[in-house]
Design an enzyme around this catalytic site. Structure first.
Site, short mmCIF file in Angstrom:
data_model
loop_
_atom_site.label_atom_id
_atom_site.label_comp_id
_atom_site.label_asym_id
_atom_site.label_seq_id
_atom_site.Cartn_x
_atom_site.Cartn_y
_atom_site.Cartn_z
N THR A 20 2.93 4.30 7.52
CA THR A 20 4.16 4.22 6.73
C THR A 20 3.93 3.84 5.26
O THR A 20 4.89 3.62 4.53
CB THR A 20 5.10 3.16 7.34
N GLU A 72 -0.17 35.55 1.53
CA GLU A 72 -1.64 35.49 1.36
C GLU A 72 -2.30 34.97 2.64
O GLU A 72 -1.82 33.99 3.26
CB GLU A 72 -1.92 34.51 0.20
N CYS A 130 -1.11 35.58 -5.13
CA CYS A 130 -0.85 34.22 -5.60
C CYS A 130 -1.33 33.96 -7.03
O CYS A 130 -0.70 34.41 -7.98
CB CYS A 130 -1.44 33.21 -4.60
N ASN A 182 -4.29 -10.66 7.20
CA ASN A 182 -4.52 -9.29 7.62
C ASN A 182 -4.65 -9.15 9.14
O ASN A 182 -4.45 -8.05 9.68
CB ASN A 182 -5.78 -8.74 6.94
N LYS A 241 -8.10 39.67 -4.32
CA LYS A 241 -7.54 38.68 -5.25
C LYS A 241 -8.48 38.55 -6.45
O LYS A 241 -9.70 38.44 -6.30
CB LYS A 241 -7.40 37.34 -4.52
N1 LIG Z 1 2.47 -2.73 2.57
C1 LIG Z 1 2.42 -4.00 2.45
O1 LIG Z 1 3.34 -4.60 2.01
C2 LIG Z 1 1.18 -4.65 2.89
C3 LIG Z 1 0.78 -4.57 4.22
C4 LIG Z 1 -0.40 -5.15 4.58
C5 LIG Z 1 -1.16 -5.79 3.62
N2 LIG Z 1 -0.70 -5.86 2.35
C6 LIG Z 1 -1.47 -6.51 1.30
O2 LIG Z 1 -2.63 -5.74 1.13
C7 LIG Z 1 -3.73 -6.61 0.85
C8 LIG Z 1 -4.76 -6.44 1.92
O3 LIG Z 1 -5.88 -7.27 1.66
P1 LIG Z 1 -7.34 -6.72 1.31
O4 LIG Z 1 -7.23 -5.51 0.44
O5 LIG Z 1 -8.14 -7.82 0.78
O6 LIG Z 1 -7.87 -6.39 2.78
P2 LIG Z 1 -8.59 -5.17 3.45
O7 LIG Z 1 -9.28 -5.71 4.65
O8 LIG Z 1 -7.63 -4.07 3.68
O9 LIG Z 1 -9.69 -4.69 2.40
C9 LIG Z 1 -10.68 -5.57 1.96
C10 LIG Z 1 -11.99 -5.36 2.75
O10 LIG Z 1 -12.44 -4.03 2.57
C11 LIG Z 1 -13.86 -3.99 2.57
N3 LIG Z 1 -14.31 -3.31 1.34
C12 LIG Z 1 -14.18 -3.75 0.06
N4 LIG Z 1 -14.75 -2.86 -0.79
C13 LIG Z 1 -15.23 -1.86 -0.04
C14 LIG Z 1 -15.91 -0.64 -0.32
N5 LIG Z 1 -16.24 -0.28 -1.58
N6 LIG Z 1 -16.24 0.17 0.70
C15 LIG Z 1 -15.91 -0.16 1.96
N7 LIG Z 1 -15.27 -1.30 2.30
C16 LIG Z 1 -14.94 -2.13 1.31
C17 LIG Z 1 -14.35 -5.42 2.62
O11 LIG Z 1 -14.76 -5.68 3.95
C18 LIG Z 1 -13.11 -6.23 2.26
O12 LIG Z 1 -13.09 -7.48 2.89
C19 LIG Z 1 -3.14 -8.02 0.83
O13 LIG Z 1 -2.81 -8.33 -0.49
C20 LIG Z 1 -1.90 -7.90 1.67
O14 LIG Z 1 -0.92 -8.85 1.37
C21 LIG Z 1 0.42 -5.30 1.97
N1 LIG Z 2 7.17 -7.07 12.22
C1 LIG Z 2 6.72 -5.82 12.31
N2 LIG Z 2 6.99 -5.09 13.41
C2 LIG Z 2 6.56 -3.83 13.51
N3 LIG Z 2 5.85 -3.20 12.59
C3 LIG Z 2 5.56 -3.88 11.46
C4 LIG Z 2 5.97 -5.21 11.27
N4 LIG Z 2 5.53 -5.61 10.06
C5 LIG Z 2 4.89 -4.56 9.53
N5 LIG Z 2 4.89 -3.52 10.38
C6 LIG Z 2 4.31 -2.19 10.19
O1 LIG Z 2 3.37 -2.23 9.12
C7 LIG Z 2 3.85 -1.47 8.01
C8 LIG Z 2 3.52 -2.16 6.72
O2 LIG Z 2 4.23 -3.32 6.68
P1 LIG Z 2 4.66 -4.05 5.35
O3 LIG Z 2 5.90 -4.80 5.71
O4 LIG Z 2 4.88 -3.01 4.33
O5 LIG Z 2 3.53 -4.91 5.06
C9 LIG Z 2 5.34 -1.31 8.26
O6 LIG Z 2 5.87 -0.16 7.65
C10 LIG Z 2 5.41 -1.21 9.76
O7 LIG Z 2 5.08 0.09 10.22
N1 LIG Z 3 -1.43 28.09 -8.86
C1 LIG Z 3 -1.07 28.61 -7.59
C2 LIG Z 3 -2.30 28.98 -6.83
C3 LIG Z 3 -2.15 29.20 -5.39
C4 LIG Z 3 -3.12 30.22 -4.80
O1 LIG Z 3 -3.61 31.12 -5.49
O2 LIG Z 3 -3.37 30.11 -3.60
C5 LIG Z 3 -0.14 27.66 -6.88
O3 LIG Z 3 -0.15 26.48 -7.14
O4 LIG Z 3 0.65 28.06 -6.10
O1 LIG Z 4 8.88 -4.19 3.58
P1 LIG Z 4 8.48 -2.90 2.95
O2 LIG Z 4 9.38 -2.52 1.83
O3 LIG Z 4 7.05 -2.89 2.56
O4 LIG Z 4 8.67 -1.74 4.06
P2 LIG Z 4 7.95 -1.62 5.45
O5 LIG Z 4 7.83 -2.99 6.03
O6 LIG Z 4 8.79 -0.76 6.26
O7 LIG Z 4 6.61 -1.05 5.21
#
Ligand SMILES: NC(=O)c1ccc[n+]([C@@H]2O[C@H](COP(=O)([O-])OP(=O)(O)OC[C@H]3O[C@@H](n4cnc5c(N)ncnc54)[C@H](O)[C@@H]3O)[C@@H](O)[C@H]2O)c1
Ligand SMILES: Nc1ncnc2c1ncn2[C@@H]1O[C@H](COP(=O)(O)O)[C@@H](O)[C@H]1O
Ligand SMILES: N[C@@H](CCC(=O)O)C(=O)O
Ligand SMILES: O=P(O)(O)OP(=O)(O)O
Length: 580
Positions: free
Chosen positions: A409, A41, A151, A385, A115
Site C-alpha cells: 500500500t 503493435e 507507435c 519496524n 518499425k
Molecule cells: N508508511 C509509513 O508510514 C511507514 C511504515 C513503516 C515504516 N515507516 C518508517 O520507515 C522507516 C523505516 O526504518 P528504516 O528505513 O531504518 O528500516 P528498514 O529496515 O526498512 O531499512 C534499513 C535497513 O536496510 C538495510 N540497508 C541499508 N542500506 C542498505 C543497502 N544499501 N543495501 C541493502 N540493505 C541496506 C540495513 O539492514 C538497514 O538496517 C522508519 O522511519 C519508519 O517510521 C513508515
Molecule cells: N494496524 C494495522 N493493521 C493492519 N495493517 C496495518 C496496520 N498498520 C499498518 N498496516 C499496514 O501497513 C501499511 C503501512 O502502514 P503505515 O500506517 O503507513 O505505516 C498500511 O497501509 C497497512 O497495509
Molecule cells: N513514445 C511512445 C513510444 C511507444 C512505442 O513505440 O512503443 C509512447 O510513449 O507511447
Molecule cells: O496512515 P497512512 O496515511 O500512512 O495510511 P496507511 O496506514 O493506510 O498506509
C-alpha cells in the site's frame, strides 16, 4: 472503405489466445462490412514481451501462429497483425536479430512492415531486440494508398516538439510518397494526461500533412505498465471523427470516403472528466489485469484505518469484486482506537471481508527473544519496524494459505524517501499506488467520495450519496503508529511540500537552484535529495508498482545502489545555475 480498429488486451506470450482475439475481431469487422482490420503493435505476443524475444522458440512460435492466422482469417479481410520478423542479414552485418513488424495478412499472403523509430528511453528498450526498418511503409488496398507506422514512428514531428529526436521522420516520408491515409499501430503506455497529449500530437501531424490518421492502441495492464487504449481517428483537418473506450477493450469502424478523400464521422466515446477519474480507471485496470494475468483471483491487504490502505482496498474492490478482497486489521498496543473503527467503517462501506489479528503477543515474543541481545540499547527503529514485519509476515502467511496475492500500500512519496519498512509493509506482490504521490492519494479519495462512479460500480454496497472512504480517514494526520504519538510529519516535510519537490526533482529533472527558486527551502530540498538517493536499495527490493506518471520507480528508473555520488559534495556552479 470501412476500416475496423481492434483495441485488444493481449496476454504477453499467450500466442494462441492472442491469435484467437485477432480472429474474433476480424470476424466482427467483416460482419460489420469492414475491409481492413487494425490491431495494436505486437498484438500477437502482447507488448512488451521483453526478453521473451531472446528465446528462439518464442520467435518461432510467433511465426507458426502468424501463418496459421493467415490461413484462418476471413477471406475478404485484410488484417494488420503486430508481430516480429527475423532479420536474416543480422549474422552478416551485426544487426539485431529481429524487426518489430506489422504483418499485412490478406488473401493468405503475408507482407511485413518494419518499425522505423525504436524507443530506448524510460520503460522502452527496443534497440536491445530490434533493427530499425529503413523504408517508408505503405500498401494499396482497393485503390487506397495506406501508410503504416508503428507507435514511436509518429513521435518525431519536429514542429510539434520543437526538435527532432531521430534523423528520419516516417510521417514526412509518407507524405512525400503521397498516401491517402496513415495508420499508427501502437502499444503506448498510460501516464496522466497522455491520452490528450497523443491526440494533440497526431492532430498536429494530420493538419501539417493534410492526411487522415487512424491510431489503434493496445489496452490492458502488463506488469507495471497500463495501456489505456483510447484509440482514435482524425480527419485531414485534424478533427476527431472516432474515439474508442479508454481502459477497456473495444472495436469500432471508421469509413474512408473515397469521394471526399477523408474519414467520415463515426462514434465518439467521451474523455475522462478529470485527472483523478483517469487515474482511478487506470489503476483499476492495472490491478485487475495484474491479478488475473498472474493467475490469481483474490487479494489480501493490511487495513490500518489510514488513507493509503483505504484507497488500495477501494481500488481492489472495484477491480475484483468485494468478495475477492480480504482485509486484515492488526492492531498493536500503539494503534489508535480510530485505526480499528475507521478500517471497519471502510470495510463496511466496501462490503469486503475482514479479520482482526492483534499483534501485541507476537511483539512480546520478539521482545523476549531479543531481550539479551538488545540489552542496554535504546528502543528505536529496530523495535518499531518489528511491528511492520510481524504484519508483513502474517499477511504473507494468509496469502500462502488461501492462494491470495498480497497488495502493498506504499505511495510514491513514501517510496521516494524510503518511509516504509523493508520486509514489513513493503511486502507484497503488487504495489498498487507506488506511483501515486500522497497528495494525489488524498485527491483520489475525495474524488471517489463525490463521484457518480460509485453508483455505477455494483460492487459497492452503499448508495451514491454516502461516502466510501470515511471522512475521518481523510481528515486525520497520517501516521505509521509504530510508537506512541508518531506522525509522518515528524520525520518528513509536509506532503504538499514534499510532493512538489519530488515532482520537480524526479519528474521534471530540475536542479536544486531551480527548485529553490520555485520557493522551497534549500535545506529541505537537500534533505529530500539525500533521502531519495539513500532509499534506492529499498526501491530495488519493492514489488512492481503500477506506472501512472512520466517517471515512475520501475523499469524506467535505473539508478545505482552502491553509488558514492553525493549530490551536495559534488555540486558545482555553472554559468547559470548550481547543479547537483
Ligand atoms: N508508511 C509509513 O508510514 C511507514 C511504515 C513503516 C515504516 N515507516 C518508517 O520507515 C522507516 C523505516 O526504518 P528504516 O528505513 O531504518 O528500516 P528498514 O529496515 O526498512 O531499512 C534499513 C535497513 O536496510 C538495510 N540497508 C541499508 N542500506 C542498505 C543497502 N544499501 N543495501 C541493502 N540493505 C541496506 C540495513 O539492514 C538497514 O538496517 C522508519 O522511519 C519508519 O517510521 C513508515
Ligand atoms: N494496524 C494495522 N493493521 C493492519 N495493517 C496495518 C496496520 N498498520 C499498518 N498496516 C499496514 O501497513 C501499511 C503501512 O502502514 P503505515 O500506517 O503507513 O505505516 C498500511 O497501509 C497497512 O497495509
Ligand atoms: N513514445 C511512445 C513510444 C511507444 C512505442 O513505440 O512503443 C509512447 O510513449 O507511447
Ligand atoms: O496512515 P497512512 O496515511 O500512512 O495510511 P496507511 O496506514 O493506510 O498506509
Amino acid at each position: 472503405m470501412k476500416i475496423a480498429i481492434a483495441q485488444l488486451n493481449p496476454i504477453i506470450g499467450d500466442l494462441q489466445g492472442n491469435a484467437q482475439q485477432i480472429l474474433s475481431a476480424a470476424q466482427k469487422a467483416v460482419d460489420n462490412g469492414a475491409r481492413l482490420l487494425l490491431t495494436p503493435e505486437l498484438s500477437l505476443c502482447g507488448y512488451p514481451p521483453r526478453d521473451l524475444l531472446l528465446n528462439p522458440s518464442f520467435v518461432a512460435g510467433m511465426g507458426v501462429c502468424l501463418e496459421q492466422l493467415a490461413r484462418d482469417l476471413p477471406a475478404n479481410a485484410a488484417v494488420l497483425v503486430g508481430t516480429v520478423e527475423e532479420n536474416f542479414q543480422a549474422h552478416k552485418n551485426g544487426g539485431k536479430p529481429l524487426f518489430n513488424s506489422m504483418a499485412l495478412l490478406a488473401q493468405g499472403k503475408v507482407q511485413h512492415f518494419h518499425k522505423r523509430l525504436l524507443p530506448t528511453y524510460d520503460v522502452f528498450d527496443e534497440c536491445r531486440y530490434f533493427e530499425p526498418g529503413l523504408k517508408p511503409n505503405y500498401f494499396t488496398l482497393d485503390d487506397l494508398n495506406i501508410g503504416v507506422t508503428i507507435c514511436e514512428d509518429l513521435w518525431n514531428d519536429d514542429q510539434f516538439w520543437g526538435k527532432r529526436s531521430y534523423a528520419i521522420d516516417p510521417i514526412a516520408d509518407l507524405a512525400t510518397v503521397g498516401v491517402d491515409l496513415i495508420v499508427n499501430l501502437s502499444a503506448s503506455p498510460y501516464s496522466v494526461g497522455k491520452p490528450r497529449f497523443r491526440e494533440a500530437m497526431l492532430r498536429h501531424g494530420a493538419v501539417r500533412y493534410q492526411c487522415p490518421i487512424i491510431y489503434a492502441n493496445q489496452v490492458g495492464g502488463n506488469d507495471d505498465l497500463i495501456f489505456d487504449g483510447g484509440s482514435f481517428a482524425l480527419n485531414s483537418q485534424g478533427e476527431i471523427v472516432c474515439r474508442l473506450s479508454a481502459f477497456a477493450p473495444d472495436l469500432q469502424i471508421v469509413e474512408f470516403d473515397a469521394g471526399k478523400q477523408d474519414l467520415q464521422l463515426g462514434s465518439l466515446v467521451s474523455e475522462c472528466e478529470s485527472e483523478d477519474e483517469e487515474i482511478w480507471h487506470a489503476l483499476v485496470l492495472g490491478l485487475r489485469d495484474y491479478v488475473f494475468k498472474c493467475g490469481f483471483s483474490q487479494v489480501v491487504l493490511g487495513l490500518s484505518g489510514g488513507i493509503d490502505s483505504s484507497l488500495v482496498a477501494a481500488l481492489a474492490t472495484a477491480a475484483l469484486g468485494k468478495e475477492n478482497v480480504f482485509g486484515v486489521l492488526m492492531p498493536s498496543p500503539y494503534s489508535s482506537e480510530h485505526s480499528i473503527s475507521d478500517a471497519l467503517a471502510l470495510a463496511e462501506n466496501l462490503g469486503m471481508k475482514t479479520t482482526t489479528l492483534p499483534i501485541g503477543e507476537l511483539m512480546q515474543g520478539y521482545d523476549r527473544t531479543l531481550v539479551n541481545l538488545f540489552a542496554g540499547t535504546e528502543f528505536g527503529l529496530a523495535e518499531e519496524n518489528i511491528q511492520s514485519r510481524i504484519r508483513g509476515n502474517l499477511l504473507m502467511a494468509i496469502a500462502n494459505k488461501f492462494g491470495y496475492l498480497l497488495l502493498s500500500t506504499g505511495n510514491k512519496s513514501e517510496m521516494a524517501v524510503g518511509y516504509c519498512t523493508l520486509y514489513g509493509d513493503m511486502n507484497g506482490g503488487l504495489a498498487v499506488i507506488a506511483d501515486v504521490p500522497k497528495t494525489r492519494v488524498y485527491s483520489l479519495c475525495r474524488w471517489l467520495n463525490q463521484s457518480s462512479i460509485l453508483g455505477q460500480v455494483e460492487t459497492f454496497r452503499r448508495n451514491v450519496s454516502t461516502e466510501i472512504i470515511p471522512q475521518n480517514v481523510i481528515d486525520k494526520a497520517p501516521s505509521a503508529e509504530l510508537k506512541p504519538g508518531q506522525f509522518d510529519q515528524d520525520s518528513l516535510p509536509a506532503y504538499d511540500v514534499l510532493d512538489d519537490i519530488l515532482q520537480r526533482l524526479i519528474g521534471n529533472h530540475q536542479s536544486v537552484a531551480q527548485i529553490v527558486a520555485a520557493g522551497h527551502d534549500s535545506v529541505v530540498v537537500y534533505r529530500v535529495i539525500q533521502m531519495v538517493a539513500r532509499a534506492e536499495f529499498k526501491r530495488k527490493q519493492a514489488p512492481p508498482g503500477l506506472k501512472i506518471s512520466d517517471r515512475a520507480f520501475g523499469t524506467g528508473w535505473r539508478m545505482p545502489i552502491a553509488s558514492s555520488w553525493d549530490a551536495l559534495k559534488n555540486s558545482y556552479q555553472t554559468k547559470n545555475r548550481l547543479c547537483v
